[in-house]
Design a protein around this motif. Structure first.
Motif, PDB file in Angstrom:
ATOM      1  N   GLY A   1      -5.122   4.594   0.465  1.00 39.20           N
ATOM      2  CA  GLY A   1      -6.502   4.967   0.417  1.00 39.20           C
ATOM      3  C   GLY A   1      -6.569   6.566   0.640  1.00 39.20           C
ATOM      4  O   GLY A   1      -7.499   7.195   0.834  1.00 39.20           O
ATOM      5  N   VAL A   2      -5.291   7.268   0.630  1.00 44.72           N
ATOM      6  CA  VAL A   2      -5.272   8.702   1.135  1.00 44.72           C
ATOM      7  C   VAL A   2      -5.844   9.556   0.076  1.00 44.72           C
ATOM      8  O   VAL A   2      -5.662   9.428  -0.982  1.00 44.72           O
ATOM      9  CB  VAL A   2      -3.732   8.972   1.261  1.00 44.72           C
ATOM     10  N   ARG A   3      -6.627  10.592   0.195  1.00 50.10           N
ATOM     11  CA  ARG A   3      -7.351  11.620  -0.716  1.00 50.10           C
ATOM     12  C   ARG A   3      -7.078  13.166  -0.415  1.00 50.10           C
ATOM     13  O   ARG A   3      -7.684  13.437  -0.898  1.00 50.10           O
ATOM     14  CB  ARG A   3      -8.688  11.280  -0.683  1.00 50.10           C
ATOM     15  N   ASN A   4      -6.774  13.379   0.962  1.00 47.64           N
ATOM     16  CA  ASN A   4      -6.396  14.722   1.190  1.00 47.64           C
ATOM     17  C   ASN A   4      -5.269  14.967   1.927  1.00 47.64           C
ATOM     18  O   ASN A   4      -4.280  13.789   2.551  1.00 47.64           O
ATOM     19  CB  ASN A   4      -7.677  15.131   2.005  1.00 47.64           C
ATOM     20  N   TYR A   5      -4.558  16.220   1.982  1.00 49.70           N
ATOM     21  CA  TYR A   5      -3.348  16.332   2.559  1.00 49.70           C
ATOM     22  C   TYR A   5      -3.244  16.231   3.909  1.00 49.70           C
ATOM     23  O   TYR A   5      -2.369  15.527   4.446  1.00 49.70           O
ATOM     24  CB  TYR A   5      -3.072  17.964   2.264  1.00 49.70           C
ATOM     25  N   ASP A   6      -4.416  16.002   4.739  1.00 45.96           N
ATOM     26  CA  ASP A   6      -4.198  16.017   6.217  1.00 45.96           C
ATOM     27  C   ASP A   6      -3.779  14.373   6.496  1.00 45.96           C
ATOM     28  O   ASP A   6      -3.198  13.878   7.240  1.00 45.96           O
ATOM     29  CB  ASP A   6      -5.636  16.237   7.169  1.00 45.96           C
ATOM     30  N   GLU A   7      -4.575  13.481   5.534  1.00 44.01           N
ATOM     31  CA  GLU A   7      -4.381  12.119   5.804  1.00 44.01           C
ATOM     32  C   GLU A   7      -3.048  11.671   5.041  1.00 44.01           C
ATOM     33  O   GLU A   7      -2.444  10.915   5.596  1.00 44.01           O
ATOM     34  CB  GLU A   7      -5.550  11.385   4.669  1.00 44.01           C
ATOM     35  N   LEU A   8      -2.546  12.732   4.182  1.00 42.38           N
ATOM     36  CA  LEU A   8      -1.306  12.370   3.719  1.00 42.38           C
ATOM     37  C   LEU A   8      -0.327  12.481   4.690  1.00 42.38           C
ATOM     38  O   LEU A   8       0.703  11.513   5.127  1.00 42.38           O
ATOM     39  CB  LEU A   8      -0.805  13.029   2.292  1.00 42.38           C
ATOM     40  N   SER A   9      -0.398  13.620   5.407  1.00 37.60           N
ATOM     41  CA  SER A   9       0.450  13.929   6.466  1.00 37.60           C
ATOM     42  C   SER A   9       0.444  12.820   7.683  1.00 37.60           C
ATOM     43  O   SER A   9       1.611  12.539   7.919  1.00 37.60           O
ATOM     44  CB  SER A   9       0.406  15.350   7.154  1.00 37.60           C
ATOM     45  N   GLU A  10      -0.803  12.237   7.979  1.00 36.60           N
ATOM     46  CA  GLU A  10      -0.803  11.338   9.098  1.00 36.60           C
ATOM     47  C   GLU A  10      -0.241   9.774   8.331  1.00 36.60           C
ATOM     48  O   GLU A  10       0.502   9.084   9.225  1.00 36.60           O
ATOM     49  CB  GLU A  10      -2.088  10.954   9.418  1.00 36.60           C
ATOM     50  N   TRP A  11      -0.292   9.677   7.083  1.00 36.92           N
ATOM     51  CA  TRP A  11       0.056   8.603   6.583  1.00 36.92           C
ATOM     52  C   TRP A  11       1.747   8.544   6.459  1.00 36.92           C
ATOM     53  O   TRP A  11       2.216   7.519   6.808  1.00 36.92           O
ATOM     54  CB  TRP A  11      -0.451   8.258   5.113  1.00 36.92           C
ATOM     55  N   ARG A  12       2.320   9.561   6.304  1.00 40.53           N
ATOM     56  CA  ARG A  12       3.631   9.553   6.169  1.00 40.53           C
ATOM     57  C   ARG A  12       4.302   9.370   7.487  1.00 40.53           C
ATOM     58  O   ARG A  12       5.414   8.943   7.715  1.00 40.53           O
ATOM     59  CB  ARG A  12       4.056  11.100   5.554  1.00 40.53           C
ATOM     60  N   LYS A  13       3.580  10.089   8.606  1.00 42.66           N
ATOM     61  CA  LYS A  13       4.203   9.854   9.912  1.00 42.66           C
ATOM     62  C   LYS A  13       4.210   8.213  10.182  1.00 42.66           C
ATOM     63  O   LYS A  13       5.157   7.692  11.055  1.00 42.66           O
ATOM     64  CB  LYS A  13       3.358  10.361  10.938  1.00 42.66           C
ATOM     65  N   GLN A  14       3.213   7.235   9.916  1.00 43.40           N
ATOM     66  CA  GLN A  14       2.947   6.131  10.154  1.00 43.40           C
ATOM     67  C   GLN A  14       3.991   5.081   9.064  1.00 43.40           C
ATOM     68  O   GLN A  14       4.194   4.204   9.178  1.00 43.40           O
ATOM     69  CB  GLN A  14       1.329   5.779   9.755  1.00 43.40           C
ATOM     70  N   ASN A  15       4.153   5.895   7.967  1.00 42.05           N
ATOM     71  CA  ASN A  15       5.081   5.193   6.986  1.00 42.05           C
ATOM     72  C   ASN A  15       6.171   5.914   6.609  1.00 42.05           C
ATOM     73  O   ASN A  15       6.303   6.399   5.204  1.00 42.05           O
ATOM     74  CB  ASN A  15       4.272   4.842   5.774  1.00 42.05           C
ATOM     75  N   PRO A  16       7.190   6.253   7.379  1.00 41.23           N
ATOM     76  CA  PRO A  16       8.394   7.003   6.902  1.00 41.23           C
ATOM     77  C   PRO A  16       9.134   6.244   6.019  1.00 41.23           C
ATOM     78  O   PRO A  16       9.367   4.947   5.929  1.00 41.23           O
ATOM     79  CB  PRO A  16       8.953   7.113   8.349  1.00 41.23           C
ATOM     80  N   PHE A  17       9.767   7.061   5.242  1.00 41.72           N
ATOM     81  CA  PHE A  17      10.756   6.693   4.023  1.00 41.72           C
ATOM     82  C   PHE A  17      12.011   6.755   4.511  1.00 41.72           C
ATOM     83  O   PHE A  17      12.479   7.786   4.976  1.00 41.72           O
ATOM     84  CB  PHE A  17      10.268   7.448   2.809  1.00 41.72           C
TER      85      PHE A  17
ATOM     86  N   GLY B   1       2.932  10.397 -16.326  1.00 44.91           N
ATOM     87  CA  GLY B   1       2.058  11.251 -16.416  1.00 44.91           C
ATOM     88  C   GLY B   1       1.267  11.849 -15.208  1.00 44.91           C
ATOM     89  O   GLY B   1       0.409  12.449 -14.922  1.00 44.91           O
ATOM     90  N   LEU B   2       2.237  11.794 -13.869  1.00 43.96           N
ATOM     91  CA  LEU B   2       1.904  12.466 -12.722  1.00 43.96           C
ATOM     92  C   LEU B   2       2.845  13.747 -12.421  1.00 43.96           C
ATOM     93  O   LEU B   2       2.655  14.028 -11.300  1.00 43.96           O
ATOM     94  CB  LEU B   2       1.836  11.473 -11.466  1.00 43.96           C
TER      95      LEU B   2
ATOM     96  N   THR C   1      -7.547   7.881  -8.853  1.00 41.23           N
ATOM     97  CA  THR C   1      -6.133   8.049  -8.261  1.00 41.23           C
ATOM     98  C   THR C   1      -5.355   8.956  -8.797  1.00 41.23           C
ATOM     99  O   THR C   1      -4.501   9.398  -8.191  1.00 41.23           O
ATOM    100  CB  THR C   1      -5.539   6.591  -8.053  1.00 41.23           C
ATOM    101  N   LYS C   2      -5.180   9.000 -10.084  1.00 42.86           N
ATOM    102  CA  LYS C   2      -4.354  10.147 -11.021  1.00 42.86           C
ATOM    103  C   LYS C   2      -4.703  11.305 -10.354  1.00 42.86           C
ATOM    104  O   LYS C   2      -4.066  12.008  -9.989  1.00 42.86           O
ATOM    105  CB  LYS C   2      -4.551   9.743 -12.441  1.00 42.86           C
ATOM    106  N   GLU C   3      -5.861  11.536 -10.458  1.00 41.64           N
ATOM    107  CA  GLU C   3      -6.427  13.133 -10.004  1.00 41.64           C
ATOM    108  C   GLU C   3      -6.053  13.267  -8.654  1.00 41.64           C
ATOM    109  O   GLU C   3      -5.894  14.365  -8.109  1.00 41.64           O
ATOM    110  CB  GLU C   3      -7.985  13.051 -10.228  1.00 41.64           C
ATOM    111  N   ALA C   4      -6.412  12.193  -7.666  1.00 44.16           N
ATOM    112  CA  ALA C   4      -6.047  12.304  -6.112  1.00 44.16           C
ATOM    113  C   ALA C   4      -4.511  12.612  -5.938  1.00 44.16           C
ATOM    114  O   ALA C   4      -4.086  13.601  -5.196  1.00 44.16           O
ATOM    115  CB  ALA C   4      -6.391  11.118  -5.419  1.00 44.16           C
ATOM    116  N   ILE C   5      -3.540  11.998  -6.772  1.00 40.11           N
ATOM    117  CA  ILE C   5      -1.890  12.143  -6.581  1.00 40.11           C
ATOM    118  C   ILE C   5      -1.642  13.451  -7.201  1.00 40.11           C
ATOM    119  O   ILE C   5      -1.213  14.248  -6.433  1.00 40.11           O
ATOM    120  CB  ILE C   5      -1.519  11.053  -7.533  1.00 40.11           C
ATOM    121  N   ILE C   6      -2.366  14.000  -8.284  1.00 35.47           N
ATOM    122  CA  ILE C   6      -2.165  15.422  -8.847  1.00 35.47           C
ATOM    123  C   ILE C   6      -2.534  16.497  -7.955  1.00 35.47           C
ATOM    124  O   ILE C   6      -1.759  17.592  -7.403  1.00 35.47           O
ATOM    125  CB  ILE C   6      -2.651  15.400 -10.262  1.00 35.47           C
TER     126      ILE C   6
END
Length: 196
Positions: free
Chosen positions: A172-188, A44-45, A142-147
């Motif tokens: 616990g990411v809730r905005n795009y800046d946090e997401l960008s930083e989180w991705r740097k710390q957690n590369p896939f 549903g995401l 969390t569903k709203e945050a992901i969407i």
């Protein structure tokens, strides 16, 4: 936020319409495959990026049998491109298909990923269990945050759906800046096997 959720729901409804129109489970069943919906539509995401993901399981996966199903889908005038990768000799034991569906109503281009997997192989059922765990873990917040994050992501930035889920649920990411930083710390790298 309400408008974003309405768009996401509209896209999800259209995705199910495409599945029905192409008769995806039926076509795979006709060649001995069991099609299971996975990914963002299953949880549903599905939001902005128009993609539909299926894993198909057969006791024996052959190029000939898989092509027989794809031939049926190719008959649709909406299928404008098909990509194929033979990965039967890898640990994934699969044939990978990417179909591109041009929506006649909106001219949107949908990507339909169909991974034809040997039943009983390493990834049999794995991503279905991931989808089940994500669905069970999601809250309305969390569903709203992901969407919301999916809509905030620039169109030219590729982020896997599982990254959003992990960043929001675990990080616990809730905005795009946090997401960008989180991705740097957690590369896939490669196939992501995280599940909540």
């Amino acid at each position: 936020m309400e408008q974003i959720l309405e768009i996401a729901l509209g896209n999800q409804k259209r995705a199910y319409g495409i599945i029905e129109e192409l008769r995806i489970p039926y076509v795979w069943d006709s060649v001995g495959g069991e099609a299971r919906l996975v990914g963002s539509l299953k949880t549903g995401l599905l939001a902005k990026h128009k993609d539909i993901d299926f894993h198909i399981y057969s006791p024996v996966v052959t190029v000939k049998g898989s092509f027989a199903a794809i031939t049926e889908f190719a008959r649709s005038p909406h299928i404008v491109k098909i990509e194929f990768a033979n990965m039967l000799q890898t640990e994934e034991e699969c044939l990978e298909w990417h179909l591109y569906y041009r929506d006649g109503d909106s001219a949107d281009l949908w990507q339909i990923d169909m991974i034809h997997i040997v039943k009983g192989s390493m990834y049999d059922g794995f991503f279905e269990r991931v989808a089940e765990r994500i669905s069970a873990t999601l809250t309305p917040e969390t569903k709203e945050a992901i969407i919301r994050l999916k809509f905030q992501t620039p169109d030219d930035t590729k982020i896997m759906g599982i990254e959003y889920c992990r960043a929001v649920i675990e990080g616990g990411v809730r905005n795009y800046d946090e997401l960008s930083e989180w991705r740097k710390q957690n590369p896939f790298t490669g196939i992501e096997t995280w599940k909540p």
